[in-house]
Design an enzyme around this catalytic site. Structure first.
Site, PDB file in Angstrom:
ATOM      1  N   ALA A 194       0.866  -1.183   0.000  1.00  0.00           N
ATOM      2  CA  ALA A 194       0.000   0.000   0.000  1.00  0.00           C
ATOM      3  C   ALA A 194       0.900   1.231   0.000  1.00  0.00           C
ATOM      4  O   ALA A 194       2.080   1.146   0.349  1.00  0.00           O
ATOM      5  CB  ALA A 194      -0.868  -0.015   1.250  1.00  0.00           C
ATOM      6  N   GLU A 237       3.833  -5.809   7.287  1.00  0.00           N
ATOM      7  CA  GLU A 237       3.015  -4.755   7.908  1.00  0.00           C
ATOM      8  C   GLU A 237       3.282  -4.579   9.400  1.00  0.00           C
ATOM      9  O   GLU A 237       3.279  -3.443   9.902  1.00  0.00           O
ATOM     10  CB  GLU A 237       1.518  -5.042   7.706  1.00  0.00           C
ATOM     11  CG  GLU A 237       0.993  -4.743   6.316  1.00  0.00           C
ATOM     12  CD  GLU A 237       1.111  -5.915   5.354  1.00  0.00           C
ATOM     13  OE1 GLU A 237       1.912  -6.832   5.643  1.00  0.00           O
ATOM     14  OE2 GLU A 237       0.418  -5.903   4.329  1.00  0.00           O
TER      15      GLU A 237
HETATM   16  C1  3H9 Z   1       0.518  -2.323   3.363  1.00  0.00           C
HETATM   17  O1  3H9 Z   1       0.778  -2.811   2.308  1.00  0.00           O
HETATM   18  C2  3H9 Z   1      -0.849  -2.365   3.985  1.00  0.00           C
HETATM   19  C3  3H9 Z   1      -1.761  -3.380   3.368  1.00  0.00           C
HETATM   20  O2  3H9 Z   1      -1.664  -4.617   4.003  1.00  0.00           O
HETATM   21  C4  3H9 Z   1      -3.212  -2.988   3.571  1.00  0.00           C
HETATM   22  C5  3H9 Z   1      -3.767  -1.909   2.775  1.00  0.00           C
HETATM   23  C6  3H9 Z   1      -5.225  -1.750   2.957  1.00  0.00           C
HETATM   24  N1  3H9 Z   1       4.678   3.372   0.080  1.00  0.00           N
HETATM   25  O3  3H9 Z   1      13.404   1.473   0.360  1.00  0.00           O
HETATM   26  P1  3H9 Z   1      13.754   2.215  -0.879  1.00  0.00           P
HETATM   27  C7  3H9 Z   1       9.473   4.704  -1.215  1.00  0.00           C
HETATM   28  S1  3H9 Z   1       1.674  -1.477   4.249  1.00  0.00           S
HETATM   29  C8  3H9 Z   1       5.170   4.572  -0.256  1.00  0.00           C
HETATM   30  O4  3H9 Z   1      14.841   3.206  -0.791  1.00  0.00           O
HETATM   31  P2  3H9 Z   1      14.608  -0.258  -2.095  1.00  0.00           P
HETATM   32  C9  3H9 Z   1      10.587   5.015  -0.242  1.00  0.00           C
HETATM   33  O5  3H9 Z   1      10.157   5.910   0.747  1.00  0.00           O
HETATM   34  C10 3H9 Z   1       3.128  -1.508   3.241  1.00  0.00           C
HETATM   35  N2  3H9 Z   1       6.475   4.781  -0.552  1.00  0.00           N
HETATM   36  O6  3H9 Z   1      14.048   1.216  -2.107  1.00  0.00           O
HETATM   37  C11 3H9 Z   1      11.623   5.631  -1.176  1.00  0.00           C
HETATM   38  O7  3H9 Z   1      11.211   6.958  -1.448  1.00  0.00           O
HETATM   39  P3  3H9 Z   1      12.276   8.122  -1.698  1.00  0.00           P
HETATM   40  C12 3H9 Z   1       3.799  -2.810   3.272  1.00  0.00           C
HETATM   41  C13 3H9 Z   1       7.286   3.723  -0.505  1.00  0.00           C
HETATM   42  O8  3H9 Z   1      14.687  -0.658  -3.498  1.00  0.00           O
HETATM   43  C14 3H9 Z   1      11.462   4.817  -2.456  1.00  0.00           C
HETATM   44  O9  3H9 Z   1      10.146   4.248  -2.376  1.00  0.00           O
HETATM   45  N3  3H9 Z   1       5.045  -2.740   2.525  1.00  0.00           N
HETATM   46  C15 3H9 Z   1       6.828   2.449  -0.158  1.00  0.00           C
HETATM   47  O10 3H9 Z   1      15.814  -0.346  -1.237  1.00  0.00           O
HETATM   48  C16 3H9 Z   1      12.438   3.690  -2.602  1.00  0.00           C
HETATM   49  O11 3H9 Z   1      12.425   2.922  -1.414  1.00  0.00           O
HETATM   50  C17 3H9 Z   1       6.202  -2.473   3.118  1.00  0.00           C
HETATM   51  O12 3H9 Z   1       6.305  -2.336   4.297  1.00  0.00           O
HETATM   52  C18 3H9 Z   1       5.457   2.283   0.147  1.00  0.00           C
HETATM   53  N4  3H9 Z   1       4.936   1.090   0.475  1.00  0.00           N
HETATM   54  O13 3H9 Z   1      13.511  -1.138  -1.354  1.00  0.00           O
HETATM   55  C19 3H9 Z   1       7.391  -2.381   2.191  1.00  0.00           C
HETATM   56  N5  3H9 Z   1       7.880   1.580  -0.188  1.00  0.00           N
HETATM   57  O14 3H9 Z   1      13.029   7.693  -2.905  1.00  0.00           O
HETATM   58  C20 3H9 Z   1       8.110  -1.111   2.427  1.00  0.00           C
HETATM   59  C21 3H9 Z   1       8.954   2.315  -0.560  1.00  0.00           C
HETATM   60  O15 3H9 Z   1      11.459   9.340  -1.841  1.00  0.00           O
HETATM   61  N6  3H9 Z   1       9.152  -0.870   1.463  1.00  0.00           N
HETATM   62  N7  3H9 Z   1       8.598   3.605  -0.760  1.00  0.00           N
HETATM   63  O16 3H9 Z   1      13.135   8.131  -0.470  1.00  0.00           O
HETATM   64  C22 3H9 Z   1      10.312  -1.554   1.440  1.00  0.00           C
HETATM   65  O17 3H9 Z   1      10.552  -2.462   2.201  1.00  0.00           O
HETATM   66  C23 3H9 Z   1      11.326  -1.143   0.428  1.00  0.00           C
HETATM   67  O18 3H9 Z   1      11.076   0.210   0.100  1.00  0.00           O
HETATM   68  C24 3H9 Z   1      11.304  -1.968  -0.877  1.00  0.00           C
HETATM   69  C25 3H9 Z   1      12.250  -1.308  -1.905  1.00  0.00           C
HETATM   70  C26 3H9 Z   1      11.807  -3.380  -0.561  1.00  0.00           C
HETATM   71  C27 3H9 Z   1       9.923  -2.020  -1.451  1.00  0.00           C
END
Ligand code: 3H9
Length: 654
Positions: free
Chosen positions: A64, A126
């Protein structure tokens, strides 16, 4: 006008829908709306027999859109979009091209089939954000892979790669080199079937009370103030006892409640702070120097830990000691660290051997010539460190960055008068350096910007969180630690017991209170620092810690510090001797509510943090909080002293 965040291409009656919302294909409102529309269009289109859902770029979907969580939820909601896929008459196949995380994994779970590329990864992280999966993850995952595996994934953030997902029943197929070609063939195969599987229809047996109570106990032990894992367990269980629909209702209710919690706000704040800290604005456009071979001077606990961290990151290391015997001890320490890491499953024997071979031991510092960076990690003594740096400046060319790992000394003093001032920097690692995530990067007056950028690049390669700190006594972290300990001692003088203070801070979420922590680390280090300052004529008042050290109570290593310890035990026991030693120093015993103790001590940290900001020692409150969380055990669900103090959540619930 809203940008187009997905594309649809039809091939032989199969719609290929590609989510394209950089950087991580997050499922924000606009993408949810466009996905909802495409689901309806595919349903209506008589030329289409099946649909493939995939992600553009490296990821399937990162989840999300977390940036929306500070606002009320906006329709269309993700659970409804996923329900529309699951209810579709035509099959939807998730072609998982990379990480499918959170809502991304839930989207894949809502599809009828999943085919995974070799780089696919499934995870429900999450709870690390203080929430639970909110789009069916708690209900569909256990129905696909079983309750025990689902509980583990959801409550511990364990992720599965493609092969594991296939073995667990989370993926139906593994793709070869061409994911979309294989997904198209799979779609043709299943499109003729009359019915398609939906995770919701699968039966699920209750694993029984013993399973739930063991899982609950495990989760409670690891939670440290984060309510999400226990909430996820309860929702998962409810879906098994009361059925899928009831489980989905409770999941939504719990998700929305936690989304608004202080803990989730704190964890989101840290998520973004960690990413921002890695790329400080001041270094934009400045390229780091290449790092291939790194020297470490001193192979004690800190030096050996740094060497292990470097070797683990694929760097070649030259470890310098003063003679053959200390070098052998340093190498033994390194072997010990690598063996422990093998035992913990961080790498296998072969990798440990390769890392050991990447470290060359030397006894003549001339062997450090040609290193890209040398990190000094010798005893905390100004004269010794000055000698080391004088020698380093002699043997290393100007191209070698020279870093001190001092905790309390002034790095400017260490390098004063040496040639090539632009290459000196302080890199403050935390012990054990192969484990602790924090690296304070302290540029000196003359440090070159590309030297600072190299420090940040090093942190990234080591998987550490780097924070830039200005040069002052203790930098950011130890300066706050000093105030925190002084605050705890002031309470002690006021009559509160060490055990009462420690219990209050544990209740707040620290793994240990300030006195237990000192007993573990040893009271002598800070005592020596105070004595040195006194010898230099500075006014450092006598502390309770001084009284204990003078009585030979240095902590666990001498069988007693603030507490007594039975031989071989680490359990702190109240000490009669300490009570007697400190009696003249204290006002007499009194009690204070735990919440007030924690609020006061976190307040002390935040006050010092504000001074640090005002002096420009830290650039942002986020940097201070990252230091506290990653270097000093501040409970992550509380965000850090600056976050707590700004949000008014210093005082834990009563
Ligand atoms: C969820 O899904 C809830 C659902 O169950 C229910 C819904 C109803 N959103 O980490 P990076 C941005 S909760 C917005 O450097 P990487 C991050 O801030 C979510 N932005 O890259 C950064 O921005 P900036 C569950 C996000 O390649 C840029 O993307 N998911 C999100 O090293 C690059 O990120 C998680 O908890 C997001 N969800 O790693 C996963 N994710 O460039 C959270 C990233 O402006 N994310 N951004 O600084 C991660 O673990 C890592 O970002 C990921 C990529 C592995 C995806």
């Amino acid at each position: 006008m809203t940008a187009t965040l997905l594309t649809r291409q039809d091939r032989d009656g199969i719609a290929v829908v590609t989510l394209d919302n950089p950087p991580v294909n997050a499922l924000g409102r606009a993408l949810r709306r466009q996905l909802g529309e495409v689901i309806a269009e595919v349903g209506r289109d008589p030329a289409i027999r099946a649909a493939i859902l995939t992600g553009a770029g490296r990821l399937f979907v990162g989840g999300a859109d977390i940036t929306e969580f500070d606002r009320p939820p906006e329709a269309p909601h993700l659970p409804d979009v996923i329900a529309a896929i699951e209810a579709a008459a035509k099959p939807w196949i998730a072609a998982v091209n990379g990480p499918a995380l959170g809502g991304g994994a839930e989207l894949a779970l809502g599809c009828h089939y999943r085919i995974a590329a070799s780089g696919a990864r499934f995870g429900l992280p999450e709870t690390a954000l203080g929430i639970i999966p909110g789009a069916g993850g708690t209900q569909r995952l256990p129905r696909l892979i079983g309750v025990a595996a689902a509980v583990e994934m959801i409550t511990t953030n364990r992720q599965m790669d493609a092969a594991e997902a296939l073995a667990a029943g989370l993926a139906d197929r593994l793709a070869g080199a061409d994911l979309i070609a294989d997904a198209l063939a799979f779609a043709q195969e299943v499109s003729g079937k009359a019915r398609h599987p939906g995770a919701r229809q699968k039966d699920l047996a209750d694993p029984g009370e013993a399973f739930w109570s063991a899982a609950g106990a495990r989760i409670a032990k690891a939670a440290r103030g984060n309510p999400a894992p226990a909430a996820a367990l309860a929702v998962l269980r409810h879906g098994i006892s009361a059925g899928f629909e009831a489980g989905m209702r409770l999941e939504r209710e719990t998700f929305l409640k936690l989304r608004n919690s202080d803990e989730a706000a704190a964890l989101r704040y840290l998520f973004f702070a960690e990413r921002a800290a890695a790329r400080p604005a001041a270094l934009r456009g400045i390229a780091p120097r290449p790092l291939g071979r790194v020297g470490v001077v001193g192979g004690g606990t800190m030096g050996a830990g740094i060497a292990a961290a470097l070797a683990n990151a694929g760097l070649r290391v030259v470890l310098s000691e003063t003679g053959e015997a200390p070098l052998a001890r340093a190498m033994d320490r390194l072997d010990g660290i690598l063996a422990t890491q093998v035992k913990r499953g961080l790498h296998d024997e072969a990798a440990a051997r390769a890392r050991r071979e990447a470290v060359t031991g030397i006894t003549d510092p001339a062997g450090l010539a040609g290193c890209d960076l040398v990190i000094e990690a010798v005893f905390e003594d100004l004269t010794l460190k000055r000698e080391v740096f004088a020698r380093l400046a002699e043997v290393c060319g100007r191209e070698t960055i020279l870093a001190t790992n001092t905790s309390y000394l002034d790095p400017e003093e260490i390098v004063r008068g040496l040639p090539g001032q632009e290459r000196f920097i302080a890199l403050h690692f935390f012990s054990p350096a192969q484990v602790m995530k924090l690296l304070e990067i302290v540029p000196l007056t003359a440090t070159g910007p590309e030297v600072v950028a190299t420090g940040f690049d090093l942190a990234r390669r080591l998987g550490k969180v780097a924070v830039r700190a200005g040069n002052c006594e203790g930098f950011i972290g130890n300066r706050i630690l000093l105030r925190y300990r002084a605050g705890a001692e002031a309470m002690l003088r006021d009559g509160i017991s060490p055990a009462g203070i420690d219990a209050a801070m544990r209740g707040f979420g620290f793994a240990m209170g300030p006195f237990e922590m000192q007993d573990m680390a040893g009271l002598d280090v800070a005592f020596r620092a105070r004595e040195t300052a006194r010898a230099l004529g500075r006014d450092v008042p006598e502390t309770a810690g001084d009284i204990l050290v003078r009585a030979g109570r240095l902590g666990q290593k001498t069988g007693g510090g603030w507490y007594d310890y039975a031989p071989g035990s680490r359990e702190p026991l109240p000490s009669q001797q300490v009570a007697a030693l400190l009696a003249p120093y204290r006002k007499g015993a009194r009690e204070m509510p735990a919440a007030d103790i924690a609020a006061a001590l976190v307040g002390v940290m935040a006050d010092e943090g504000r001074k640090i900001l005002a002096e420009g020692i830290a650039a942002t409150p986020e940097d201070i909080d990252l230091v506290e969380v990653h270097g000093y055990g501040f409970p992550r669900p509380k965000g850090g002293p600056m976050f707590c103090s700004a949000r008014g959540t210093v005082r834990p619930e009563r």
